[in-house]
Design an enzyme around this catalytic site. Structure first.
Site, PDB file in Angstrom:
ATOM      1  N   TYR A   1      -1.240  -0.119  10.373  1.00 43.41           N
ATOM      2  CA  TYR A   1      -1.437  -0.682   9.038  1.00 43.41           C
ATOM      3  C   TYR A   1      -0.306  -0.258   8.116  1.00 43.41           C
ATOM      4  O   TYR A   1       0.257  -1.079   7.376  1.00 43.41           O
ATOM      5  CB  TYR A   1      -2.785  -0.219   8.478  1.00 43.41           C
ATOM      6  CG  TYR A   1      -3.041  -0.652   7.051  1.00 43.41           C
ATOM      7  CD1 TYR A   1      -3.481  -1.938   6.774  1.00 43.41           C
ATOM      8  CD2 TYR A   1      -2.851   0.226   5.987  1.00 43.41           C
ATOM      9  CE1 TYR A   1      -3.724  -2.346   5.469  1.00 43.41           C
ATOM     10  CE2 TYR A   1      -3.081  -0.168   4.684  1.00 43.41           C
ATOM     11  CZ  TYR A   1      -3.520  -1.456   4.430  1.00 43.41           C
ATOM     12  OH  TYR A   1      -3.748  -1.852   3.133  1.00 43.41           O
TER      13      TYR A   1
ATOM     14  N   SER B   1       0.864  -1.190   0.000  1.00 45.15           N
ATOM     15  CA  SER B   1       0.000   0.000   0.000  1.00 45.15           C
ATOM     16  C   SER B   1       0.893   1.230   0.000  1.00 45.15           C
ATOM     17  O   SER B   1       1.993   1.214   0.577  1.00 45.15           O
ATOM     18  CB  SER B   1      -0.879   0.020   1.250  1.00 45.15           C
ATOM     19  OG  SER B   1      -1.545   1.264   1.375  1.00 45.15           O
TER      20      SER B   1
END
Length: 250
Positions: free
Chosen positions: A159, A145
Site C-alpha cells: 500500500y 498517504s
C-alpha cells in the site's frame, strides 16, 4: 469563480474521505459525479443528501482499474456539465502482511486500483480540461498517504509503495500539464477515522493509533476534504505539484 456547470469527479465518493469531499464540493457549487464500486446504498445516500441541499449529483458504479468503467464514469460526468475537477480518492488496502507473505494477486489488485486507476482517471480528466485540446483548464487532486514516506513495514508495504507511486505521478503530471491550464496536487492523510481500516482487517486502527499522533487524535474525513477543496480552488491558483501533508504532525 466557479462556473454554474462545473463538475467534479470524485472516485470512491460514497464513503469516508470521498463522501466528505463530495458533500463539501457540492456545497461549494460543484455538480458532483461520484463513483462507487460495491456499496450502491452509501453512494445513493450521498446523492440524496446533495440533492436535498439543492445541489446536483450522480453516482456511477465504476471499478477504476477497469478502463471501460473509467470511460463510462467520465461520460456520465459530461452529461452533468463541464469537468473541471477530479479527486482521485478510490483506493484499497489489504490485511496486514509482510512482503514475503504477499501473493501476486494481492499486489496486482493493489497497484491496479491505487495506481493504474488514478492514472486512467487523470487521463480522462486531462483530455477534457487541457487547453491544448480545447478545454478550459481545471485541477486534479490525488489522495496519497503519509504511508508513502513511512513505508508500512511489517503490514502494508505494498500500500505504501502504491502511494509512493501516486506522489511521483502527481509531480510528473503536474509538470506535464502546467502549461495547459491544469494544476495537479495531492493530499497525504495520516490516521483518519474512516471505514477503510475495517477493509484492511484493523477496524480499531484509528482509535488505537490516534493517541500516538503528535496532535493526540485521529483525523476526520472532513479534515481532509477541506484541504482537497482548497487545492481545487482559485486560492491555490499558483500551486501545482505539491503534496500536502495532512497527518496531524505524524
Amino acid at each position: 469563480m466557479l462556473s454554474s456547470d462545473a463538475v467534479v469527479v470524485v472516485t470512491g465518493g460514497g464513503r469516508g474521505i470521498g463522501r466528505a469531499v463530495s458533500m463539501l464540493a457540492a456545497g461549494r457549487g460543484y455538480k458532483v459525479c461520484l463513483s462507487y464500486v460495491s456499496d450502491a446504498g452509501a453512494a445513493a445516500k450521498v446523492v440524496a443528501a446533495i440533492e436535498t441541499a439543492g445541489g446536483a449529483a450522480v453516482a456511477v458504479r465504476c471499478d477504476v482499474a477497469d478502463e471501460a468503467d473509467v470511460v463510462a464514469l467520465f461520460e456520465a460526468a459530461d452529461r452533468l456539465g463541464t469537468v473541471t475537477a477530479l479527486v482521485n480518492n478510490a483506493g484499497v488496502v489489504d490485511l496486514p502482511a509482510r512482503v514475503s507473505e504477499m501473493s501476486a494477486a494481492r499486489l496486482h489488485r493493489m497497484m491496479a486500483t491505487n495506481v493504474v486507476g488514478s492514472v486512467l482517471c487523470a487521463r480522462e480528466a486531462v483530455r477534457r480540461m487541457s487547453t491544448r485540446s480545447g478545454g478550459r483548464g481545471g485541477a486534479i487532486v490525488n489522495v496519497s498517504s503519509i504511508a508513502a514516506r513511512l513505508g508500512g513495514a511489517g503490514q502494508f508495504v505494498d500500500y505504501a509503495a502504491s502511494k509512493g507511486a501516486i506522489d511521483s505521478f502527481t509531480v510528473g503530471l503536474a509538470r506535464e500539464v502546467a502549461g495547459e491550464g491544469i494544476r495537479v496536487n495531492a493530499v497525504a492523510p495520516g490516521i483518519i477515522d474512516t471505514e477503510i481500516h475495517a477493509s484492511g482487517g484493523t477496524p480499531d486502527k484509528a482509535a488505537a493509533l490516534g493517541p500516538t499522533v503528535p496532535m493526540r487524535r485521529a483525523g476526520t474525513a472532513e479534515e481532509i476534504a477541506g484541504p482537497v477543496l482548497w487545492l481545487l480552488s482559485d486560492e491555490a491558483a499558483y500551486t501545482t505539484g505539491a503534496i500536502l501533508d495532512v497527518s496531524g504532525g505524524r
